[in-house]
Design a protein around this motif. Structure first.
Motif, PDB file in Angstrom:
ATOM      1  N   LYS A  59       0.819  -1.210   0.000  1.00 55.70           N
ATOM      2  CA  LYS A  59       0.000   0.000   0.000  1.00 55.70           C
ATOM      3  C   LYS A  59       0.860   1.270   0.000  1.00 55.70           C
ATOM      4  O   LYS A  59       0.806   2.079   0.932  1.00 55.70           O
ATOM      5  N   PRO A  60       1.650   1.488  -1.049  1.00 49.99           N
ATOM      6  CA  PRO A  60       2.526   2.666  -1.068  1.00 49.99           C
ATOM      7  C   PRO A  60       1.767   3.986  -1.148  1.00 49.99           C
ATOM      8  O   PRO A  60       2.322   5.035  -0.830  1.00 49.99           O
ATOM      9  N   LYS A  61       0.493   3.940  -1.567  1.00 50.10           N
ATOM     10  CA  LYS A  61      -0.314   5.169  -1.630  1.00 50.10           C
ATOM     11  C   LYS A  61      -1.036   5.440  -0.314  1.00 50.10           C
ATOM     12  O   LYS A  61      -1.734   6.439  -0.184  1.00 50.10           O
ATOM     13  N   TRP A  62      -0.878   4.542   0.643  1.00 47.25           N
ATOM     14  CA  TRP A  62      -1.431   4.748   1.989  1.00 47.25           C
ATOM     15  C   TRP A  62      -0.310   5.034   2.992  1.00 47.25           C
ATOM     16  O   TRP A  62      -0.433   5.921   3.824  1.00 47.25           O
ATOM     17  N   ILE A  63       0.763   4.236   2.905  1.00 44.21           N
ATOM     18  CA  ILE A  63       1.817   4.254   3.923  1.00 44.21           C
ATOM     19  C   ILE A  63       2.889   5.286   3.568  1.00 44.21           C
ATOM     20  O   ILE A  63       3.386   5.332   2.446  1.00 44.21           O
ATOM     21  N   ASP A  64       3.249   6.100   4.558  1.00 42.92           N
ATOM     22  CA  ASP A  64       4.247   7.149   4.361  1.00 42.92           C
ATOM     23  C   ASP A  64       5.641   6.738   4.813  1.00 42.92           C
ATOM     24  O   ASP A  64       6.638   7.229   4.276  1.00 42.92           O
ATOM     25  N   PHE A  65       5.726   5.867   5.816  1.00 36.75           N
ATOM     26  CA  PHE A  65       7.034   5.492   6.355  1.00 36.75           C
ATOM     27  C   PHE A  65       6.982   4.042   6.824  1.00 36.75           C
ATOM     28  O   PHE A  65       6.030   3.632   7.476  1.00 36.75           O
ATOM     29  N   ASP A  66       8.033   3.310   6.516  1.00 37.37           N
ATOM     30  CA  ASP A  66       8.091   1.875   6.832  1.00 37.37           C
ATOM     31  C   ASP A  66       8.956   1.633   8.062  1.00 37.37           C
ATOM     32  O   ASP A  66      10.181   1.689   8.002  1.00 37.37           O
ATOM     33  N   ALA A  67       8.296   1.368   9.207  1.00 39.78           N
ATOM     34  CA  ALA A  67       9.032   1.016  10.423  1.00 39.78           C
ATOM     35  C   ALA A  67       9.360  -0.466  10.471  1.00 39.78           C
ATOM     36  O   ALA A  67      10.119  -0.913  11.339  1.00 39.78           O
ATOM     37  N   GLY A  68       8.804  -1.230   9.549  1.00 40.98           N
ATOM     38  CA  GLY A  68       9.090  -2.666   9.482  1.00 40.98           C
ATOM     39  C   GLY A  68      10.547  -2.966   9.189  1.00 40.98           C
ATOM     40  O   GLY A  68      11.009  -4.096   9.397  1.00 40.98           O
ATOM     41  N   LYS A  69      11.288  -1.954   8.710  1.00 40.32           N
ATOM     42  CA  LYS A  69      12.726  -2.140   8.465  1.00 40.32           C
ATOM     43  C   LYS A  69      13.464  -2.573   9.724  1.00 40.32           C
ATOM     44  O   LYS A  69      14.542  -3.164   9.657  1.00 40.32           O
ATOM     45  N   LEU A  70      12.885  -2.256  10.892  1.00 39.69           N
ATOM     46  CA  LEU A  70      13.536  -2.613  12.153  1.00 39.69           C
ATOM     47  C   LEU A  70      13.626  -4.119  12.362  1.00 39.69           C
ATOM     48  O   LEU A  70      14.397  -4.586  13.202  1.00 39.69           O
ATOM     49  N   LEU A  71      12.843  -4.877  11.604  1.00 35.73           N
ATOM     50  CA  LEU A  71      12.907  -6.333  11.707  1.00 35.73           C
ATOM     51  C   LEU A  71      14.119  -6.891  10.982  1.00 35.73           C
ATOM     52  O   LEU A  71      14.439  -8.078  11.124  1.00 35.73           O
ATOM     53  N   ASN A  72      14.786  -6.048  10.180  1.00 37.49           N
ATOM     54  CA  ASN A  72      16.031  -6.459   9.531  1.00 37.49           C
ATOM     55  C   ASN A  72      17.177  -6.270  10.511  1.00 37.49           C
ATOM     56  O   ASN A  72      17.305  -5.219  11.152  1.00 37.49           O
ATOM     57  N   GLU A  73      18.016  -7.252  10.628  1.00 33.67           N
ATOM     58  CA  GLU A  73      19.069  -7.221  11.633  1.00 33.67           C
ATOM     59  C   GLU A  73      20.075  -6.104  11.414  1.00 33.67           C
ATOM     60  O   GLU A  73      20.756  -5.661  12.346  1.00 33.67           O
ATOM     61  N   ASP A  74      20.203  -5.602  10.167  1.00 28.32           N
ATOM     62  CA  ASP A  74      21.200  -4.568   9.886  1.00 28.32           C
ATOM     63  C   ASP A  74      20.648  -3.155  10.049  1.00 28.32           C
ATOM     64  O   ASP A  74      21.349  -2.177   9.776  1.00 28.32           O
ATOM     65  N   VAL A  75      19.385  -3.009  10.500  1.00 31.04           N
ATOM     66  CA  VAL A  75      18.781  -1.690  10.711  1.00 31.04           C
ATOM     67  C   VAL A  75      18.646  -1.433  12.206  1.00 31.04           C
ATOM     68  O   VAL A  75      17.989  -2.203  12.910  1.00 31.04           O
ATOM     69  N   THR A  76      19.261  -0.375  12.685  1.00 31.12           N
ATOM     70  CA  THR A  76      19.190  -0.049  14.111  1.00 31.12           C
ATOM     71  C   THR A  76      18.106   0.994  14.361  1.00 31.12           C
ATOM     72  O   THR A  76      17.745   1.772  13.473  1.00 31.12           O
ATOM     73  N   MET A  77      17.607   1.024  15.601  1.00 32.35           N
ATOM     74  CA  MET A  77      16.614   2.017  15.981  1.00 32.35           C
ATOM     75  C   MET A  77      17.185   3.425  15.828  1.00 32.35           C
ATOM     76  O   MET A  77      16.499   4.333  15.353  1.00 32.35           O
ATOM     77  N   LYS A  78      18.421   3.625  16.207  1.00 31.93           N
ATOM     78  CA  LYS A  78      19.038   4.952  16.119  1.00 31.93           C
ATOM     79  C   LYS A  78      19.051   5.451  14.687  1.00 31.93           C
ATOM     80  O   LYS A  78      18.650   6.594  14.405  1.00 31.93           O
ATOM     81  N   ASN A  79      19.479   4.621  13.745  1.00 31.71           N
ATOM     82  CA  ASN A  79      19.562   5.049  12.350  1.00 31.71           C
ATOM     83  C   ASN A  79      18.182   5.313  11.759  1.00 31.71           C
ATOM     84  O   ASN A  79      17.981   6.292  11.035  1.00 31.71           O
ATOM     85  N   LEU A  80      17.214   4.425  12.072  1.00 32.69           N
ATOM     86  CA  LEU A  80      15.881   4.615  11.506  1.00 32.69           C
ATOM     87  C   LEU A  80      15.193   5.826  12.138  1.00 32.69           C
ATOM     88  O   LEU A  80      14.449   6.552  11.468  1.00 32.69           O
ATOM     89  N   ALA A  81      15.448   6.070  13.428  1.00 37.01           N
ATOM     90  CA  ALA A  81      14.874   7.249  14.088  1.00 37.01           C
ATOM     91  C   ALA A  81      15.402   8.530  13.452  1.00 37.01           C
ATOM     92  O   ALA A  81      14.654   9.492  13.245  1.00 37.01           O
ATOM     93  N   ASP A  82      16.697   8.554  13.132  1.00 39.14           N
ATOM     94  CA  ASP A  82      17.271   9.721  12.456  1.00 39.14           C
ATOM     95  C   ASP A  82      16.614   9.944  11.094  1.00 39.14           C
ATOM     96  O   ASP A  82      16.289  11.080  10.722  1.00 39.14           O
ATOM     97  N   GLU A  83      16.407   8.846  10.375  1.00 38.42           N
ATOM     98  CA  GLU A  83      15.737   8.928   9.069  1.00 38.42           C
ATOM     99  C   GLU A  83      14.301   9.425   9.224  1.00 38.42           C
ATOM    100  O   GLU A  83      13.820  10.246   8.428  1.00 38.42           O
ATOM    101  N   PHE A  84      13.628   8.955  10.269  1.00 41.52           N
ATOM    102  CA  PHE A  84      12.240   9.352  10.503  1.00 41.52           C
ATOM    103  C   PHE A  84      12.150  10.836  10.873  1.00 41.52           C
ATOM    104  O   PHE A  84      11.266  11.554  10.387  1.00 41.52           O
ATOM    105  N   ILE A  85      13.062  11.302  11.707  1.00 38.46           N
ATOM    106  CA  ILE A  85      13.060  12.726  12.081  1.00 38.46           C
ATOM    107  C   ILE A  85      13.270  13.583  10.844  1.00 38.46           C
ATOM    108  O   ILE A  85      12.582  14.611  10.662  1.00 38.46           O
ATOM    109  N   ASP A  86      14.177  13.186   9.970  1.00 40.82           N
ATOM    110  CA  ASP A  86      14.392  13.925   8.723  1.00 40.82           C
ATOM    111  C   ASP A  86      13.122  13.954   7.876  1.00 40.82           C
ATOM    112  O   ASP A  86      12.783  14.987   7.273  1.00 40.82           O
TER     113      ASP A  86
END
Length: 496
Positions: free
Chosen positions: A439-466
């Motif tokens: 649903k790319p026309k509904w969803i604005d940001f994918d937090a599911g990336k956190l389920l990938n072992e190479d994605v940290t909360m710190k990095n995704l939070a920085d991306e989200f703030i931007d």
């Protein structure tokens, strides 16, 4: 990708991160566990033998008790787990020590500065009907206005239709008027036309008299029954507002001037693992920069309310939180409704079993900041920091309440997906990547990336703030691109 997660070291359940087949073996805490039945993604399974009547622990807290003995590796859901919650509870005040928030570099944002020193993140033109009878009139005014004038310089041109404003009594009538008045004065609007009929309960005269301080250059009033051609008169008034706001330009302000609403809907088993904790990180970041976040959906605090009460900055705020929670429980009881059967079919399908299960995940949107104040439905935010707001869990009603309380944006986490949006930008944050892709026309940001072992909360939070900074400075959310902008007002009493 891992097949499971144990969220807290105290937990006696694991959560499947993908489909796990019957007979598969997983290793948790050095112990091999054979899965006794198919476990769907987001659902729970036992990681130790749990006797009948014993607590099921997730997020380090009880989410209910077992209805029968649960063997190691069994699926745990509605067939063998029941809530621990009862109707009304008593609470005692216990102020916890302050939490240490990570210090981050301050930043600026470009926004619109209003005459009352508030900021807006959009420069839109709105029609706000006082009564549902003129919804069509307002729509026709906008359609005709678009034919005659170039509105491409506006961030939006909308009417916020609703069904109320007449045949309402007491608190319902006041709530309708108050919410609409708050929308009229919202700083995301450069100009607002208040459109009445003339014979409704929600009279324009009283509406104007009780509106409080407002910028007369930004608001116009029209009573349809008082004029010969309400469409032409409406266009004329809209044009005055339009001409006034054309010269508005963004200016630089502190990030901490922002007010952000926190909400969720259509949760799944990953809501408390990905999207809600991410929003909690953002909430703490904004609060640390002297900004404001507002958490609502009171029924979705049931079962986790003590975690919020422990963070109340004063005993007075604690007492207001207790009243908010118990008054909402009494509302349920007054209609002979069960308080603790909240999770919807979609929630259950996604792996949420009890209200505690849902609430412990939901309240993570508030991060770890102290609770500074509690607002009644219809009140506007007065303090900075983390604020609680009295409103139901219904998506549209809650989003409207957050906007009416002063939120510039609502952050809406979802594991199931929804296209709707409020009268302010409504950022949809998916708990899983499959939903974001579907649903790319509904969803604005994918937090599911956190389920990938190479994605940290710190990095995704920085991306989200931007990303949020981009939205603040004009990037449109999907609900804006789709022009899905709606309001809904809480109703409790008699309709005449």
């Amino acid at each position: 990708m891992k097949k499971y997660i144990k969220i807290n070291k105290k937990d006696n359940v694991g959560v499947a991160l993908c489909f796990i087949s019957k007979g598969e073996n997983v290793e948790i805490d050095g112990k091999k566990i054979e899965i006794k039945e198919d476990i769907k993604k987001g659902h729970k399974f036992s990681i130790e033998t749990i006797e009948s009547g014993k607590n099921i622990i997730k997020y380090g807290m009880p989410i209910g008790h077992s209805l029968k003995k649960i063997e190691l590796g069994e699926w745990i859901h509605t067939h063998n787990l029941k809530t621990n919650l009862s109707d009304l509870d008593t609470y005692s005040y216990s102020n916890l020590n302050d939490f240490d928030l990570e210090k981050n570099k301050s930043r600026k944002v470009k926004v619109y500065s209003r005459k009352n020193n508030k900021i807006g993140i959009r420069n839109e033109l709105w029609i706000v009907p006082t009564v549902g009878c003129v919804n069509g009139v307002g729509e026709n005014i906008i359609n005709e206005f678009k034919k005659r004038f170039d509105v491409s310089s506006l961030d939006g041109l909308n009417i916020f239709k609703h069904n109320y404003g007449c045949s309402q009594l007491g608190e319902d009538h006041i709530n309708t008027r108050t919410i609409l008045q708050n929308i009229v004065k919202h700083p995301n609007a450069g100009g607002v036309l208040v459109l009445g009929l003339g014979c409704e309960n929600n009279q324009v005269k009283e509406f104007k008299e009780t509106l409080g301080e407002y910028d007369s250059t930004r608001v116009r009033f029209l009573i349809a029954q008082d004029v010969e051609d309400e469409i032409e008169d409406g266009i004329k008034l809209l044009k005055e507002l339009y001409d006034n706001i054309l010269s508005e330009e963004r200016v630089e302000k502190e990030f901490g001037e922002l007010v952000i609403g926190l909400e969720c809907g259509g949760s799944d088993g990953f809501s408390g693992i990905t999207a809600n904790p991410l929003v909690g990180e953002f909430s703490d970041y904004l609060v640390e920069h002297n900004g404001t976040t507002i958490l609502t959906e009171v029924p979705e605090m049931f079962g986790a309310e003590t975690l919020l009460m422990e963070r109340c900055v004063t005993e007075n705020v604690f007492n207001k939180t207790v009243d908010m929670v118990n008054n909402f429980k009494k509302y349920f009881i007054s209609y002979d409704q069960c308080i603790y059967e909240n999770p919807s079919p979609g929630n259950k399908e996604g792996g949420i079993t009890t209200l505690e299960d849902k609430s412990l995940g939901c309240t993570q949107k508030s991060g770890i900041s102290k609770v500074q104040d509690v607002l009644k439905y219809g009140e506007v935010v007065k303090e900075r920091g983390l604020i609680l707001l009295e409103a139901p869990g219904n998506d549209l009603v809650a989003t409207t309440a957050l906007g009416a309380a002063g939120s510039h944006i609502v952050l809406f986490t979802t594991g199931r997906g929804t296209p709707y949006g409020g009268f302010i930008p409504t950022v949809k944050i998916s708990t899983n990547s499959e939903l974001a892709k579907k649903k790319p026309k509904w969803i604005d940001f994918d937090a599911g990336k956190l389920l990938n072992e190479d994605v940290t909360m710190k990095n995704l939070a920085d991306e989200f703030i931007d990303y949020i900074v981009d939205v603040v400075e004009g990037k449109k959310t999907n609900n804006e691109l789709n022009n899905f902008k709606e309001i809904a007002i809480f109703k409790n009493g008699v309709t005449l």
